[in-house]
Design a protein around this motif. Structure first.
Motif, mmCIF file in Angstrom:
data_model
loop_
_atom_site.group_PDB
_atom_site.id
_atom_site.type_symbol
_atom_site.label_atom_id
_atom_site.label_comp_id
_atom_site.label_asym_id
_atom_site.label_seq_id
_atom_site.Cartn_x
_atom_site.Cartn_y
_atom_site.Cartn_z
ATOM 1 N N ASN A 139 20.346 19.642 16.111
ATOM 2 C CA ASN A 139 21.347 19.613 15.046
ATOM 3 C C ASN A 139 20.808 18.836 13.853
ATOM 4 O O ASN A 139 20.342 17.696 13.997
ATOM 5 N N TYR A 140 20.868 19.459 12.671
ATOM 6 C CA TYR A 140 20.440 18.833 11.427
ATOM 7 C C TYR A 140 21.583 18.979 10.413
ATOM 8 O O TYR A 140 21.782 20.053 9.824
ATOM 9 N N ASP A 141 22.352 17.908 10.246
ATOM 10 C CA ASP A 141 23.476 17.924 9.315
ATOM 11 C C ASP A 141 24.371 19.137 9.570
ATOM 12 O O ASP A 141 24.986 19.243 10.609
ATOM 13 N N GLU A 142 24.433 20.069 8.608
ATOM 14 C CA GLU A 142 25.279 21.254 8.752
ATOM 15 C C GLU A 142 24.478 22.465 9.215
ATOM 16 O O GLU A 142 24.897 23.606 9.029
ATOM 17 N N LEU A 143 23.355 22.228 9.832
ATOM 18 C CA LEU A 143 22.460 23.310 10.259
ATOM 19 C C LEU A 143 22.076 23.108 11.706
ATOM 20 O O LEU A 143 21.817 21.975 12.136
ATOM 21 N N GLN A 144 22.035 24.199 12.462
ATOM 22 C CA GLN A 144 21.551 24.156 13.844
ATOM 23 C C GLN A 144 20.221 24.905 13.925
ATOM 24 O O GLN A 144 20.063 25.978 13.325
ATOM 25 N N PHE A 145 19.305 24.302 14.680
ATOM 26 C CA PHE A 145 17.982 24.916 14.869
ATOM 27 C C PHE A 145 17.838 25.293 16.330
ATOM 28 O O PHE A 145 17.930 24.437 17.218
ATOM 29 N N TYR A 146 17.642 26.589 16.590
ATOM 30 C CA TYR A 146 17.501 27.110 17.949
ATOM 31 C C TYR A 146 16.061 27.552 18.177
ATOM 32 O O TYR A 146 15.455 28.206 17.318
ATOM 33 N N VAL A 147 15.556 27.210 19.343
ATOM 34 C CA VAL A 147 14.290 27.771 19.816
ATOM 35 C C VAL A 147 14.605 28.683 20.996
ATOM 36 O O VAL A 147 15.144 28.217 22.013
ATOM 37 N N LEU A 148 14.301 29.963 20.857
ATOM 38 C CA LEU A 148 14.569 30.955 21.886
ATOM 39 C C LEU A 148 13.262 31.577 22.343
ATOM 40 O O LEU A 148 12.244 31.483 21.650
ATOM 41 N N HIS A 149 13.304 32.237 23.489
ATOM 42 C CA HIS A 149 12.107 32.885 24.022
ATOM 43 C C HIS A 149 12.368 34.361 24.272
ATOM 44 O O HIS A 149 13.391 34.731 24.865
ATOM 45 N N ALA A 150 11.431 35.169 23.823
ATOM 46 C CA ALA A 150 11.413 36.597 24.150
ATOM 47 C C ALA A 150 10.323 36.828 25.181
ATOM 48 O O ALA A 150 9.263 36.186 25.134
ATOM 49 N N ILE A 151 10.569 37.743 26.111
ATOM 50 C CA ILE A 151 9.624 38.005 27.197
ATOM 51 C C ILE A 151 9.181 39.458 27.146
ATOM 52 O O ILE A 151 10.020 40.363 27.025
ATOM 53 N N ASP A 152 7.880 39.662 27.243
ATOM 54 C CA ASP A 152 7.337 41.014 27.357
ATOM 55 C C ASP A 152 7.537 41.489 28.792
ATOM 56 O O ASP A 152 7.005 40.867 29.724
ATOM 57 N N PRO A 153 8.288 42.576 29.025
ATOM 58 C CA PRO A 153 8.542 43.016 30.412
ATOM 59 C C PRO A 153 7.279 43.404 31.180
ATOM 60 O O PRO A 153 7.267 43.331 32.411
ATOM 61 N N ASP A 154 6.233 43.803 30.470
ATOM 62 C CA ASP A 154 5.012 44.257 31.147
ATOM 63 C C ASP A 154 4.105 43.100 31.538
ATOM 64 O O ASP A 154 3.569 43.070 32.647
ATOM 65 N N THR A 155 3.922 42.152 30.630
ATOM 66 C CA THR A 155 2.974 41.059 30.872
ATOM 67 C C THR A 155 3.659 39.719 31.153
ATOM 68 O O THR A 155 2.994 38.770 31.559
ATOM 69 N N LEU A 156 4.979 39.635 30.909
ATOM 70 C CA LEU A 156 5.749 38.389 31.014
ATOM 71 C C LEU A 156 5.255 37.334 30.039
ATOM 72 O O LEU A 156 5.489 36.141 30.216
ATOM 73 N N HIS A 157 4.547 37.800 28.991
ATOM 74 C CA HIS A 157 4.104 36.867 27.946
ATOM 75 C C HIS A 157 5.303 36.444 27.108
ATOM 76 O O HIS A 157 6.170 37.253 26.787
ATOM 77 N N VAL A 158 5.357 35.178 26.750
ATOM 78 C CA VAL A 158 6.504 34.618 26.042
ATOM 79 C C VAL A 158 6.193 34.509 24.551
ATOM 80 O O VAL A 158 5.117 34.063 24.163
ATOM 81 N N GLU A 159 7.137 34.939 23.738
ATOM 82 C CA GLU A 159 7.067 34.773 22.293
ATOM 83 C C GLU A 159 8.257 33.936 21.836
ATOM 84 O O GLU A 159 9.372 34.109 22.319
ATOM 85 N N GLU A 160 7.992 33.044 20.912
ATOM 86 C CA GLU A 160 9.044 32.161 20.420
ATOM 87 C C GLU A 160 9.820 32.823 19.286
ATOM 88 O O GLU A 160 9.241 33.454 18.398
ATOM 89 N N VAL A 161 11.131 32.667 19.312
ATOM 90 C CA VAL A 161 12.012 33.116 18.235
ATOM 91 C C VAL A 161 12.828 31.908 17.793
ATOM 92 O O VAL A 161 13.532 31.294 18.607
ATOM 93 N N ASP A 162 12.722 31.549 16.509
ATOM 94 C CA ASP A 162 13.423 30.395 15.976
ATOM 95 C C ASP A 162 14.563 30.851 15.080
ATOM 96 O O ASP A 162 14.405 31.789 14.278
#
Length: 319
Positions: A70-93
């Protein structure tokens, strides 16, 4: 590439406008998507939006654990996307404000594209534009979590197939596949459990910019993550049971082999003794001059072997 989407104060949808020509208050709310941005485009996080340096650093440098800051009136989320084939993780902010959503991901992701298209198609719906950036953030999270299910379903199918192949493959090959599945489950668990904890905070935190109605939708995502967590734990227990079963099976096979070798060795021990006695070549051995000596010794050896096998059988050694 930077994509822009906004809803005006008269509920009109505007896309692909330039950020440089946009001033605060021009739109009711807007969504800016940094889709595999260049260094110059990434710099806008600081020069145009003036986000907190720590949040910008998390976007640009390290693959972070799913979290909410939480930053003042802003929220910062770190999410993860997963490749179904390799299970490699990509970050989504995600940077979520009252009238702004900024999404940032270093690679093009199908989940974000689907959420983007869905928002454009339904942006004229009052429920969409009235919820504003929260609706966009929900759609992104929902699409990300939906992509987790095929990964878990694939592992469950492989586990079911592995159980049916247990009698047709070697224990070593089966154990290798079991540990490979456990490794993949561990990868999924490292993403899904933190995502579950993140959604728990979204649903229960008083700092998140969402009403009770919005939290119902986030609660649905949380329920999906709970289900995924239960599925992963059940699959891990199943792999542990399979591992223990294969270890027991391997031990039983080894015991059977050792039992067979022990029987063979025990049967031949007295025969070896007899052969060794008559191989000492002493002069005064009456049997050496007897014409029936050799057949008699062979019959004795055969009788000893047969008698010992029958005795072992009665003792239950071959069961």
């Amino acid at each position: 590439m930077i994509r822009t989407l906004a809803v005006t104060h008269t509920h009109e949808v505007v896309t692909n406008f330039k950020l440089e020509d946009t001033r605060p208050g021009d739109y009711a709310w807007m969504w800016v998507d940094f889709n595999a941005p260049t260094e110059e485009e990434s710099a806008l996080l600081t020069t145009y939006f003036h986000f907190h340096p720590l949040a910008v650093e998390d976007c640009l440098h390290v693959l972070q654990r799913p979290k909410l800051d939480n930053y003042d009136e802003l929220q910062f989320y770190v999410l993860h996307a997963i490749d179904p084939d390799t299970l490699h993780v990509e970050e989504v902010d995600l940077f979520l404000g009252q009238d702004l959503l900024v999404s940032f991901h270093e690679k093009e992701l199908e989940e974000v594209d689907e959420a983007w298209k869905e928002i454009i198609q339904h942006a004229h719906d009052r429920k969409i534009w009235s919820r504003g950036p929260v609706s966009c953030a929900y759609n992104v999270m929902d699409k990300l979590v939906d992509k987790y299910f095929p990964c878990v379903f694939t592992i469950e199918d492989e586990l079911a197939e592995l159980e049916t192949r247990g009698s047709r493959e070697s224990v070593e090959e089966l154990m290798k596949q079991v540990f490979e599945l456990r490794g993949r489950l561990l990868k999924l668990r490292r993403t899904i459990v933190p995502m579950r904890d993140l959604l728990y905070r979204v649903v229960n935190s008083q700092h998140v910019q969402s009403s009770s109605e919005h939290k119902v939708y986030f609660g649905d995502i949380y329920d999906h993550l709970l289900k995924l967590t239960d599925m992963i734990e059940a699959d891990r227990e199943m792999t542990a049971d399979l591992r223990d079963s294969y270890i027991s099976l391997n031990s039983n096979r080894m015991n059977s082999i050792m039992k067979t070798l022990t029987v063979i060795t025990t049967v031949f021990m007295p025969l070896t003794l007899i052969a060794g006695i008559y191989g000492m070549n002493f002069t005064n051995m009456p049997e050496l001059g007897w014409k029936y000596g050799y057949p008699a010794v062979m019959v004795l050896m055969f009788a000893l072997a047969a008698g010992m096998v029958l005795w072992f059988q009665r003792r239950g050694w071959f069961k």
